[in-house]
Design a protein around this motif. Structure first.
Motif, PDB file in Angstrom:
ATOM      1  N   TYR A 187       0.722  -1.202   0.074  1.00  0.00           N
ATOM      2  CA  TYR A 187      -0.079  -0.016  -0.175  1.00  0.00           C
ATOM      3  C   TYR A 187       0.750   1.194  -0.047  1.00  0.00           C
ATOM      4  CZ  TYR A 187      -3.197   3.828   1.119  1.00  0.00           C
ATOM      5  OH  TYR A 187      -3.716   5.034   1.347  1.00  0.00           O
ATOM      6  N   GLY A 188       0.598   2.295  -0.850  1.00  0.00           N
ATOM      7  CA  GLY A 188       1.246   3.439  -0.889  1.00  0.00           C
ATOM      8  C   GLY A 188       0.310   4.729  -0.833  1.00  0.00           C
ATOM      9  N   GLY A 189       0.432   5.543  -0.098  1.00  0.00           N
ATOM     10  CA  GLY A 189      -0.485   6.500   0.098  1.00  0.00           C
ATOM     11  C   GLY A 189      -0.456   7.319   1.434  1.00  0.00           C
ATOM     12  N   SER A 190       0.595   8.118   1.639  1.00  0.00           N
ATOM     13  CA  SER A 190       0.765   9.003   3.071  1.00  0.00           C
ATOM     14  C   SER A 190       0.770   8.041   4.193  1.00  0.00           C
ATOM     15  CB  SER A 190      -0.628   9.782   3.152  1.00  0.00           C
ATOM     16  OG  SER A 190      -0.649  10.965   2.366  1.00  0.00           O
ATOM     17  N   VAL A 191       1.439   6.766   4.195  1.00  0.00           N
ATOM     18  CA  VAL A 191       1.758   5.653   4.947  1.00  0.00           C
ATOM     19  C   VAL A 191       2.583   6.516   6.011  1.00  0.00           C
ATOM     20  CG1 VAL A 191       2.727   3.639   5.704  1.00  0.00           C
ATOM     21  CG2 VAL A 191       1.506   3.962   3.345  1.00  0.00           C
ATOM     22  N   LYS A 192       2.385   6.377   7.356  1.00  0.00           N
ATOM     23  CA  LYS A 192       3.168   6.833   8.291  1.00  0.00           C
ATOM     24  C   LYS A 192       3.031   5.963   9.487  1.00  0.00           C
ATOM     25  CE  LYS A 192      -0.473  10.451   8.583  1.00  0.00           C
ATOM     26  NZ  LYS A 192      -1.102  10.153   7.473  1.00  0.00           N
ATOM     27  N   PRO A 193       3.995   6.056  10.508  1.00  0.00           N
ATOM     28  CA  PRO A 193       3.845   5.303  11.769  1.00  0.00           C
ATOM     29  C   PRO A 193       2.539   5.253  12.385  1.00  0.00           C
ATOM     30  CG  PRO A 193       5.920   6.737  11.664  1.00  0.00           C
ATOM     31  CD  PRO A 193       5.005   7.249  10.780  1.00  0.00           C
ATOM     32  N   GLU A 194       1.791   6.515  12.281  1.00  0.00           N
ATOM     33  CA  GLU A 194       0.469   6.317  13.046  1.00  0.00           C
ATOM     34  C   GLU A 194      -0.545   5.594  12.401  1.00  0.00           C
ATOM     35  OE1 GLU A 194       3.022  10.022  13.817  1.00  0.00           O
ATOM     36  OE2 GLU A 194       2.093   8.851  11.905  1.00  0.00           O
ATOM     37  N   ASN A 195      -0.286   5.128  11.037  1.00  0.00           N
ATOM     38  CA  ASN A 195      -1.368   4.363  10.474  1.00  0.00           C
ATOM     39  C   ASN A 195      -0.709   2.900  10.176  1.00  0.00           C
ATOM     40  OD1 ASN A 195      -0.178   4.747   7.953  1.00  0.00           O
ATOM     41  ND2 ASN A 195      -1.577   6.320   7.556  1.00  0.00           N
ATOM     42  N   ALA A 196       0.393   2.742  10.143  1.00  0.00           N
ATOM     43  CA  ALA A 196       1.299   1.586   9.761  1.00  0.00           C
ATOM     44  C   ALA A 196       0.812   0.407  10.397  1.00  0.00           C
ATOM     45  CB  ALA A 196       2.657   1.742   9.890  1.00  0.00           C
ATOM     46  N   VAL A 197       0.380   0.372  11.692  1.00  0.00           N
ATOM     47  CA  VAL A 197       0.072  -0.906  12.368  1.00  0.00           C
ATOM     48  C   VAL A 197      -1.224  -1.442  12.029  1.00  0.00           C
ATOM     49  CG1 VAL A 197      -0.630  -1.751  14.581  1.00  0.00           C
ATOM     50  CG2 VAL A 197       1.323  -0.237  14.365  1.00  0.00           C
ATOM     51  N   GLU A 198      -2.251  -0.620  11.724  1.00  0.00           N
ATOM     52  CA  GLU A 198      -3.587  -1.040  11.289  1.00  0.00           C
ATOM     53  C   GLU A 198      -3.467  -1.465   9.628  1.00  0.00           C
ATOM     54  OE1 GLU A 198      -7.511   1.383  12.901  1.00  0.00           O
ATOM     55  OE2 GLU A 198      -5.971   2.783  12.108  1.00  0.00           O
ATOM     56  N   LEU A 199      -2.788  -0.789   9.047  1.00  0.00           N
ATOM     57  CA  LEU A 199      -2.568  -1.188   7.595  1.00  0.00           C
ATOM     58  C   LEU A 199      -1.916  -2.654   7.570  1.00  0.00           C
ATOM     59  CD1 LEU A 199      -1.270   2.285   5.641  1.00  0.00           C
ATOM     60  CD2 LEU A 199      -3.548   1.088   5.452  1.00  0.00           C
ATOM     61  N   ALA A 200      -0.880  -2.828   8.436  1.00  0.00           N
ATOM     62  CA  ALA A 200      -0.125  -4.163   8.603  1.00  0.00           C
ATOM     63  C   ALA A 200      -0.974  -5.145   8.957  1.00  0.00           C
ATOM     64  CB  ALA A 200       1.161  -4.017   9.395  1.00  0.00           C
ATOM     65  N   ALA A 201      -2.213  -4.738   9.740  1.00  0.00           N
ATOM     66  CA  ALA A 201      -2.932  -5.983  10.363  1.00  0.00           C
ATOM     67  C   ALA A 201      -3.596  -6.436   9.287  1.00  0.00           C
ATOM     68  CB  ALA A 201      -3.716  -5.478  11.364  1.00  0.00           C
ATOM     69  N   CYS A 202      -3.967  -5.717   7.882  1.00  0.00           N
ATOM     70  CA  CYS A 202      -4.909  -6.276   6.951  1.00  0.00           C
ATOM     71  C   CYS A 202      -4.245  -7.390   6.103  1.00  0.00           C
ATOM     72  CB  CYS A 202      -5.068  -5.152   6.133  1.00  0.00           C
ATOM     73  SG  CYS A 202      -6.029  -3.685   6.709  1.00  0.00           S
ATOM     74  N   PRO A 203      -5.030  -8.537   6.036  1.00  0.00           N
ATOM     75  CA  PRO A 203      -4.418  -9.714   5.404  1.00  0.00           C
ATOM     76  C   PRO A 203      -3.762  -9.723   3.969  1.00  0.00           C
ATOM     77  CG  PRO A 203      -6.742  -9.939   5.566  1.00  0.00           C
ATOM     78  CD  PRO A 203      -6.218  -8.822   6.604  1.00  0.00           C
ATOM     79  N   ASP A 204      -4.224  -8.635   3.288  1.00  0.00           N
ATOM     80  CA  ASP A 204      -3.886  -8.592   1.708  1.00  0.00           C
ATOM     81  C   ASP A 204      -2.901  -7.365   1.771  1.00  0.00           C
ATOM     82  OD1 ASP A 204      -4.923 -11.040   0.223  1.00  0.00           O
ATOM     83  OD2 ASP A 204      -6.676 -10.169   1.208  1.00  0.00           O
TER      84      ASP A 204
END
Length: 263
Positions: free
Chosen positions: A219-236
């Motif tokens: 995923y690319g689009g304003s990834v930052k430490p504050e949202n990385a954990v939630e994004l990383a938890a997504c299976p795909d």
């Protein structure tokens, strides 16, 4: 089926940044963070995509890290080999300089430099034929999303390259989904929206290639430490293509750590 067993990738796209002294300091700071608390390679591939003029210097600096960090080119020529093509850098020249990874199809190349599917196909074909791994970028504009065309646009971008990728080469492609409206804007697709698109991309890939279930989709689009954990938890969501946050060593480290912790 999800891609949750895939080793994540976190790639920092420096774009047209920074100046040489700042780049050197950034690399030193990032390597020091890894020295203090390493992120093991089995848990996360890490790469950095600097400006072309800095590729070999960054490559050499990263050799001093306590783990492999990949050097990634931001672009590649549509022309193969060598010849009278002023300003171009071919896939073969990248490979000859031990640059084994390249971005193709970033939205800024598509939008600002008007790179159409034919041009991108030539770049993908040349890169794969030279033995490079391609990080192929796809994504829709805000207008396309609001018109209900997001999935159609993204899947068409995937289909565009199918004509130039043979069956064995799909394993050398990483897909990066970057909604154009979220790049550099501070806006981020919700984890639910991002996961839904990633799942659709995986479904589309699986209809094209047997490798579809094994391919990393970033995923690319304003990834930052504050949202990385939630994004990383997504299976795909198998990693991140990081823009602005990769210009800060601590932020980039925390993003890589977030994805590594999913393993």
């Amino acid at each position: 089926m999800s891609g949750s067993t895939i080793t994540p990738w976190v790639v920092g796209n420096w774009k047209m940044n920074p100046m040489q002294a700042d780049a050197s300091a950034l690399l030193q700071n990032f390597k020091q963070l890894l020295n203090n608390q390493n992120i093991v390679e089995e848990n996360c591939h890490i790469g950095i995509a600097p400006v072309a003029i800095a590729l070999t210097a960054v490559r050499d600096s990263l050799k001093q890290a306590n783990r492999t960090i990949l050097t990634v080119a931001q672009d590649v020529s549509r022309v193969a080999g060598t010849g009278a093509y002023t300003g171009e850098i071919s896939a073969e020249l990248l490979k000859d300089n031990a640059i084994d990874f390249v971005l193709v199809g970033h939205s800024e190349r598509r939008e600002i430099f008007d790179e159409q599917p034919q041009i991108l196909n030539e770049k993908v074909k040349n890169a794969l034929n030279a033995g490079l791994t391609v990080i192929y970028c796809v994504g829709e504009s805000l207008e396309q999303r609001e018109a209900g065309q997001a999935e159609q646009v993204v899947l068409q971008q995937i289909c565009d390259i199918a004509a130039v990728v043979n069956a064995e080469q799909w394993k050398n492609i990483v897909v990066a989904y970057e909604p154009i409206w979220a790049i550099g804007t501070g806006k981020t697709a919700s984890p639910e929206d991002a996961q839904a698109m990633h799942a659709k991309i995986r479904q589309g890939l699986s209809q094209i290639t047997a490798e579809g279930q094994n391919m990393a989709i970033l995923y690319g689009g304003s990834v930052k430490p504050e949202n990385a954990v939630e994004l990383a938890a997504c299976p795909d969501i198998n990693g991140a293509l990081v823009g602005g946050a990769s210009l800060n060593a601590e932020s980039f480290y925390k993003i890589a750590q977030a994805f590594a912790n999913t393993k």
